[in-house]
Design a protein around this motif. Structure first.
Motif, PDB file in Angstrom:
ATOM      1  N   LEU A  77       0.817  -1.204   0.000  1.00 33.33           N
ATOM      2  CA  LEU A  77       0.000   0.000   0.000  1.00 33.33           C
ATOM      3  C   LEU A  77       0.853   1.258   0.000  1.00 33.33           C
ATOM      4  O   LEU A  77       1.955   1.285   0.557  1.00 33.33           O
ATOM      5  N   HIS A  78       0.327   2.293  -0.647  1.00 33.70           N
ATOM      6  CA  HIS A  78       0.960   3.613  -0.678  1.00 33.70           C
ATOM      7  C   HIS A  78       2.388   3.536  -1.234  1.00 33.70           C
ATOM      8  O   HIS A  78       3.301   4.195  -0.735  1.00 33.70           O
ATOM      9  N   VAL A  79       2.551   2.725  -2.270  1.00 37.52           N
ATOM     10  CA  VAL A  79       3.871   2.558  -2.892  1.00 37.52           C
ATOM     11  C   VAL A  79       4.168   3.795  -3.734  1.00 37.52           C
ATOM     12  O   VAL A  79       3.422   4.109  -4.670  1.00 37.52           O
ATOM     13  N   PRO A  80       5.227   4.529  -3.444  1.00 34.68           N
ATOM     14  CA  PRO A  80       5.511   5.746  -4.213  1.00 34.68           C
ATOM     15  C   PRO A  80       6.086   5.425  -5.594  1.00 34.68           C
ATOM     16  O   PRO A  80       7.007   4.629  -5.721  1.00 34.68           O
ATOM     17  N   TYR A  81       5.495   6.017  -6.613  1.00 35.71           N
ATOM     18  CA  TYR A  81       6.063   5.892  -7.952  1.00 35.71           C
ATOM     19  C   TYR A  81       6.714   7.202  -8.393  1.00 35.71           C
ATOM     20  O   TYR A  81       7.233   7.323  -9.496  1.00 35.71           O
ATOM     21  N   GLU A  87       1.426  10.723  -5.654  1.00 32.81           N
ATOM     22  CA  GLU A  87       2.014   9.738  -6.559  1.00 32.81           C
ATOM     23  C   GLU A  87       2.272   8.422  -5.839  1.00 32.81           C
ATOM     24  O   GLU A  87       3.404   8.030  -5.569  1.00 32.81           O
ATOM     25  N   LYS A  88       1.163   7.720  -5.562  1.00 29.05           N
ATOM     26  CA  LYS A  88       1.263   6.472  -4.831  1.00 29.05           C
ATOM     27  C   LYS A  88       0.324   5.436  -5.439  1.00 29.05           C
ATOM     28  O   LYS A  88      -0.690   5.777  -6.057  1.00 29.05           O
ATOM     29  N   LEU A  89       0.680   4.170  -5.239  1.00 34.18           N
ATOM     30  CA  LEU A  89      -0.099   3.049  -5.749  1.00 34.18           C
ATOM     31  C   LEU A  89      -0.500   2.135  -4.604  1.00 34.18           C
ATOM     32  O   LEU A  89       0.252   1.958  -3.638  1.00 34.18           O
ATOM     33  N   ASP A  90      -1.682   1.551  -4.706  1.00 28.40           N
ATOM     34  CA  ASP A  90      -2.072   0.424  -3.871  1.00 28.40           C
ATOM     35  C   ASP A  90      -2.051  -0.811  -4.757  1.00 28.40           C
ATOM     36  O   ASP A  90      -2.721  -0.847  -5.799  1.00 28.40           O
ATOM     37  N   ILE A  91      -1.290  -1.823  -4.352  1.00 24.77           N
ATOM     38  CA  ILE A  91      -1.139  -3.026  -5.163  1.00 24.77           C
ATOM     39  C   ILE A  91      -1.730  -4.214  -4.402  1.00 24.77           C
ATOM     40  O   ILE A  91      -1.356  -4.480  -3.255  1.00 24.77           O
ATOM     41  N   TYR A  92      -2.670  -4.898  -5.039  1.00 21.36           N
ATOM     42  CA  TYR A  92      -3.308  -6.088  -4.483  1.00 21.36           C
ATOM     43  C   TYR A  92      -2.812  -7.283  -5.304  1.00 21.36           C
ATOM     44  O   TYR A  92      -3.135  -7.406  -6.491  1.00 21.36           O
ATOM     45  N   PHE A  93      -2.022  -8.144  -4.665  1.00 20.07           N
ATOM     46  CA  PHE A  93      -1.432  -9.254  -5.388  1.00 20.07           C
ATOM     47  C   PHE A  93      -2.392 -10.431  -5.452  1.00 20.07           C
ATOM     48  O   PHE A  93      -3.229 -10.625  -4.557  1.00 20.07           O
ATOM     49  N   PRO A  94      -2.278 -11.249  -6.511  1.00 14.27           N
ATOM     50  CA  PRO A  94      -3.158 -12.415  -6.605  1.00 14.27           C
ATOM     51  C   PRO A  94      -2.867 -13.421  -5.508  1.00 14.27           C
ATOM     52  O   PRO A  94      -1.789 -13.419  -4.904  1.00 14.27           O
ATOM     53  N   THR A  95      -3.828 -14.293  -5.278  1.00 14.99           N
ATOM     54  CA  THR A  95      -3.695 -15.295  -4.224  1.00 14.99           C
ATOM     55  C   THR A  95      -2.422 -16.105  -4.391  1.00 14.99           C
ATOM     56  O   THR A  95      -1.695 -16.351  -3.432  1.00 14.99           O
ATOM     57  N   SER A 116     -10.209   9.025  -4.775  1.00 22.65           N
ATOM     58  CA  SER A 116      -8.791   8.707  -4.644  1.00 22.65           C
ATOM     59  C   SER A 116      -8.597   7.211  -4.827  1.00 22.65           C
ATOM     60  O   SER A 116      -9.576   6.452  -4.963  1.00 22.65           O
ATOM     61  N   LYS A 117      -7.356   6.771  -4.795  1.00 26.47           N
ATOM     62  CA  LYS A 117      -7.072   5.341  -4.858  1.00 26.47           C
ATOM     63  C   LYS A 117      -7.666   4.612  -3.656  1.00 26.47           C
ATOM     64  O   LYS A 117      -7.964   3.408  -3.727  1.00 26.47           O
ATOM     65  N   ASP A 118      -7.830   5.333  -2.541  1.00 28.16           N
ATOM     66  CA  ASP A 118      -8.367   4.716  -1.333  1.00 28.16           C
ATOM     67  C   ASP A 118      -9.833   4.330  -1.471  1.00 28.16           C
ATOM     68  O   ASP A 118     -10.365   3.608  -0.625  1.00 28.16           O
ATOM     69  N   VAL A 132      -5.234 -12.433 -10.842  1.00 28.65           N
ATOM     70  CA  VAL A 132      -4.945 -11.118 -11.438  1.00 28.65           C
ATOM     71  C   VAL A 132      -4.575 -10.135 -10.332  1.00 28.65           C
ATOM     72  O   VAL A 132      -5.286 -10.023  -9.328  1.00 28.65           O
ATOM     73  N   ALA A 133      -3.465  -9.440 -10.500  1.00 28.25           N
ATOM     74  CA  ALA A 133      -3.115  -8.364  -9.575  1.00 28.25           C
ATOM     75  C   ALA A 133      -3.923  -7.124  -9.933  1.00 28.25           C
ATOM     76  O   ALA A 133      -4.270  -6.908 -11.098  1.00 28.25           O
ATOM     77  N   VAL A 134      -4.237  -6.318  -8.937  1.00 22.67           N
ATOM     78  CA  VAL A 134      -4.979  -5.080  -9.147  1.00 22.67           C
ATOM     79  C   VAL A 134      -4.159  -3.923  -8.577  1.00 22.67           C
ATOM     80  O   VAL A 134      -3.667  -4.004  -7.441  1.00 22.67           O
ATOM     81  N   VAL A 135      -4.015  -2.883  -9.370  1.00 25.85           N
ATOM     82  CA  VAL A 135      -3.286  -1.694  -8.934  1.00 25.85           C
ATOM     83  C   VAL A 135      -4.225  -0.499  -8.999  1.00 25.85           C
ATOM     84  O   VAL A 135      -4.797  -0.198 -10.055  1.00 25.85           O
ATOM     85  N   ALA A 136      -4.414   0.175  -7.874  1.00 29.30           N
ATOM     86  CA  ALA A 136      -5.199   1.407  -7.822  1.00 29.30           C
ATOM     87  C   ALA A 136      -4.230   2.578  -7.856  1.00 29.30           C
ATOM     88  O   ALA A 136      -3.355   2.691  -6.995  1.00 29.30           O
ATOM     89  N   VAL A 137      -4.393   3.447  -8.847  1.00 30.79           N
ATOM     90  CA  VAL A 137      -3.454   4.536  -9.081  1.00 30.79           C
ATOM     91  C   VAL A 137      -3.911   5.807  -8.370  1.00 30.79           C
ATOM     92  O   VAL A 137      -5.059   6.240  -8.526  1.00 30.79           O
TER      93      VAL A 137
END
Length: 271
Positions: A77-81, A87-95, A116-118, A132-137
């Protein structure tokens, strides 16, 4: 280009809340936010109970749908790009993320000035369970963010993903409203200046605006403060690139009760 004959008619065309056949313009905004906040795990009674509890542009609290997604998936969460606050991403990885996996990049709407991404985690659970991974920008919304910078931020977020996560096999973009516009601008990117070419396999654009000039005299531009030059530079309608051998599939969608202007823009862009 809009057939509207008066400034008020133009305002109405670009006010989605005025086109609901069941709810008034104030209630429909709260209803939309309540459904999005709840994700897919609530009944209509709970949605109606939430009406009025959320301000139209509130980003102060995380919706329940996002909270559930974060609790049920492996996340970063809140990964800075970039260096900007937004400028942050939330990344949800697949199982099972031990191998390669496709990623859906979701770009939120809100007319470039709300949400927002939140508020975007609701999309993750059904996808991560299927590999499938999901990324909220996240991006800097107006008035802090300007149209040029928002477009650049979303492009840079994809470059970051490609460089940092080599196990990604194919990127799928999805954007709603303003997010559909930003996703369409990604499709017009000259990637040579970034020295990275994301492998974009497909794009889903929902209820987007692809020509920004008609909204210049409307309330939408009050916070954006776009000039005609900025609007033209950031109108996907003006920057459709010829389809190449590796061109991705693009699905342009409109809602049943979107205004005639929204439907016209989607039709013209798709053509």
């Amino acid at each position: 280009r809009c057939p509207a004959a008066s400034p008020q008619a133009l305002e109405d065309q670009y006010s989605p809340s005025r086109w609901s056949p069941r709810l008034d313009r104030d209630t429909i905004i709260d209803a939309h936010l309540a459904v999005t906040a709840a994700g897919g795990n609530t009944g209509q009674g709970a949605v109606w109970a939430a009406l009025g509890a959320t301000a139209p542009c509130s980003t102060a609290s995380r919706p329940a749908g996002t909270e559930r997604a974060r609790a049920s998936a492996q996340t970063s969460l809140h990964v800075p790009y970039g260096n900007g606050d937004g400028e942050k991403l939330d990344i949800y990885f697949p199982t099972d993320s031990s191998g390669t996996f496709p990623v859906l990049v979701y770009i939120h709407g809100g007319y470039w000035q709300c949400l927002s991404k939140d508020s975007s985690g609701f999309a993750a659970p059904p996808l991560v369970s299927q590999g499938v991974a999901v990324v909220a920008v996240g991006y800097d919304i107006a008035p802090k963010g300007h149209m040029d910078s928002m477009v650049l931020q979303v492009r840079r977020s994809l470059v970051f993903l490609v460089e940092q996560y080599p196990r990604i096999r194919g990127i799928y973009l999805c954007g709603h409203s303003a997010g559909a516009h930003l996703a369409a601008m990604v499709l017009s990117t000259d990637w040579t200046e970034f020295q990275v070419v994301p492998d974009i396999k497909g794009t889903v654009l929902v209820s987007g605006v692809y020509d920004l000039e008609p909204i210049l005299p409307t309330y939408v531009n009050d916070a954006l403060n776009m000039s005609r030059e900025v609007a033209q530079r950031n109108s996907p309608m003006r920057h459709v690139t010829p389809a190449g051998p590796a061109a991705c599939e693009v699905l342009v969608a409109v809602a049943q009760h979107d205004s005639p202007e929204f439907r016209r823009q989607s039709l013209e862009y798709s053509q």
